[in-house]
Design an enzyme around this catalytic site. Structure first.
Site, PDB file in Angstrom:
ATOM      1  N   LYS A 139       0.844  -1.204   0.000  1.00  0.00           N
ATOM      2  CA  LYS A 139       0.000   0.000   0.000  1.00  0.00           C
ATOM      3  C   LYS A 139       0.875   1.249   0.000  1.00  0.00           C
ATOM      4  O   LYS A 139       0.574   2.228  -0.690  1.00  0.00           O
ATOM      5  CB  LYS A 139      -0.962  -0.036   1.198  1.00  0.00           C
ATOM      6  CG  LYS A 139      -2.052  -1.082   0.994  1.00  0.00           C
ATOM      7  CD  LYS A 139      -2.849  -1.407   2.241  1.00  0.00           C
ATOM      8  CE  LYS A 139      -3.796  -2.575   1.948  1.00  0.00           C
ATOM      9  NZ  LYS A 139      -4.504  -3.066   3.114  1.00  0.00           N
TER      10      LYS A 139
ATOM     11  N   GLN B 106      -5.413  -1.701   9.343  1.00  0.00           N
ATOM     12  CA  GLN B 106      -5.098  -2.985   8.711  1.00  0.00           C
ATOM     13  C   GLN B 106      -5.611  -4.123   9.595  1.00  0.00           C
ATOM     14  O   GLN B 106      -5.259  -4.217  10.764  1.00  0.00           O
ATOM     15  CB  GLN B 106      -3.572  -3.090   8.510  1.00  0.00           C
ATOM     16  CG  GLN B 106      -3.117  -4.342   7.785  1.00  0.00           C
ATOM     17  CD  GLN B 106      -3.575  -4.395   6.329  1.00  0.00           C
ATOM     18  OE1 GLN B 106      -3.497  -3.429   5.605  1.00  0.00           O
ATOM     19  NE2 GLN B 106      -4.078  -5.549   5.907  1.00  0.00           N
TER      20      GLN B 106
ATOM     21  N   ASP C 109     -12.056   2.224   3.699  1.00  0.00           N
ATOM     22  CA  ASP C 109     -12.535   0.890   3.317  1.00  0.00           C
ATOM     23  C   ASP C 109     -14.033   0.738   3.605  1.00  0.00           C
ATOM     24  O   ASP C 109     -14.573  -0.368   3.511  1.00  0.00           O
ATOM     25  CB  ASP C 109     -11.733  -0.216   4.016  1.00  0.00           C
ATOM     26  CG  ASP C 109     -11.450  -1.391   3.074  1.00  0.00           C
ATOM     27  OD1 ASP C 109     -11.930  -1.382   1.914  1.00  0.00           O
ATOM     28  OD2 ASP C 109     -10.755  -2.323   3.498  1.00  0.00           O
TER      29      ASP C 109
END
Ligand code: NDP
Length: 280
Positions: free
Chosen positions: A48, A92, A115
């Site tokens: 990322k 994460q 997200d």
């Protein structure tokens, strides 16, 4: 049989983000919080960071030790919420079991929830009022559309009902007018086979290597394998590629399918959260 090449498409998406970012005076910033202890997550956050660099986005990594407390984790999230230079926040997953994932996720400001996992954003997705969608499901839909797979009117079967992949991809498919069946561990092996064999589009996010075999797949189906399973240093999908490839019409490889698209869509979502654009 056509291979759905996520890797090449992901490059294209990132190039597009890069060209858009170049035009912005203030560069969007993605902050990834990683709680140490999960080796796969370490690889994902490095990918990322690399992608941010490729796209001209600022990457701000927050690394917390394995024994971090819930309060400390939430304080870090709140600091990022208040930081005007941070446009997008990603926690994460997974985080250690002693921490409360739902609580932590819901500390993220919905405006920075890249997200789309906070309850308020998940609710928006549920009612079709979402601005962005979770990265992996977004990548899956984009890939299907890239290859002109017709979604409307088709029967889509999703195996796996996680908040991160299964449920949101089912919702996005339904938004695109597919008829969707969502299967899970209580579906039962025989019923699962019956249902997957009906699928025009089969999406698999189970987390079990080679779980889906030729006997689960209808002739000519489009198969999307989300799984990333590490066995003896090698990566396997949830689909037994070798047995399924002769039956389906299209299939994603692992690696090189959904994985790179997840990262590319994370870049897109970071850009979208930093601007008032609706799509890229
Ligand atoms: P989860 O472990 O959160 O969910 C797995 C799902 O599979 C659950 O809903 C579970 O059902 C279901 N399941 C388990 N066993 C069976 C079975 N025998 N029959 C039918 N369903 C079953 O996984 P994720 O969704 O987070 O991830 C799935 C896979 O995708 C993993 O390999 C992960 O690494 C990968 N992944 C890949 C990404 C990418 O970018 N390519 C991104 C995210 C994940 P139940 O709910 O009943 O327990």
């Amino acid at each position: 049989m056509i291979i759905l090449d996520g890797k090449t498409f992901a490059k294209e998406i990132k190039e597009n983000v890069k060209s858009k970012v170049e035009k912005l005076e203030k560069k969007p910033a993605l902050s990834c919080i990683i709680v140490e202890g999960d080796s796969a997550s370490e690889i994902y956050v490095v990918n990322k960071q690399k992608a941010c660099a490729e796209c001209g986005l600022i990457s701000k990594m927050i690394r917390l030790t394995h024994n971090v407390s819930q309060a400390e984790l939430e304080q870090n999230i709140e600091l990022l919420n208040a930081d005007e230079d941070v446009s997008a926040i990603l926690l994460q997953l997974p985080i250690p079991k002693n921490l409360d994932t739902d609580r932590a996720i819901n500390k993220i400001s919905p405006e920075k929830d890249v997200d789309c996992l906070t309850f308020s954003n998940a609710g928006r997705l549920f009612s079709g009022k979402n601005r962005i969608a979770p990265c992996t499901p977004t990548g899956i839909i984009k890939l299907l559309e890239k290859y002109n797979v017709q979604i409307a009117g088709k029967l889509a079967v999703v195996v796996g009902r996680s908040e991160l992949v299964g449920k949101p991809v089912a919702m996005l498919l339904e938004q695109k007018n597919a008829t969707v069946i969502l299967c899970h561990s209580k579906t039962g092996d025989e019923r699962l086979k019956e249902l997957t064999r009906m699928a025009d589009i089969l999406i698999v996010a189970v987390g079990k290597p080679k779980f889906i075999t030729a006997e689960h797949v209808k002739q000519g189906a489009v198969v999307v394998d989300v799984g990333i399973n590490r066995v003896d240093g090698k990566i396997y999908g949830d689909v037994d590629f070798e047995s399924v490839k002769n039956i389906c019409s299209m299939i994603t490889p692992v690696p090189g399918g959904v994985g790179p698209l997840t990262v590319a869509c994370l870049m897109e979502n970071t850009y979208l959260l930093a601007t008032d654009e609706k799509e890229i």
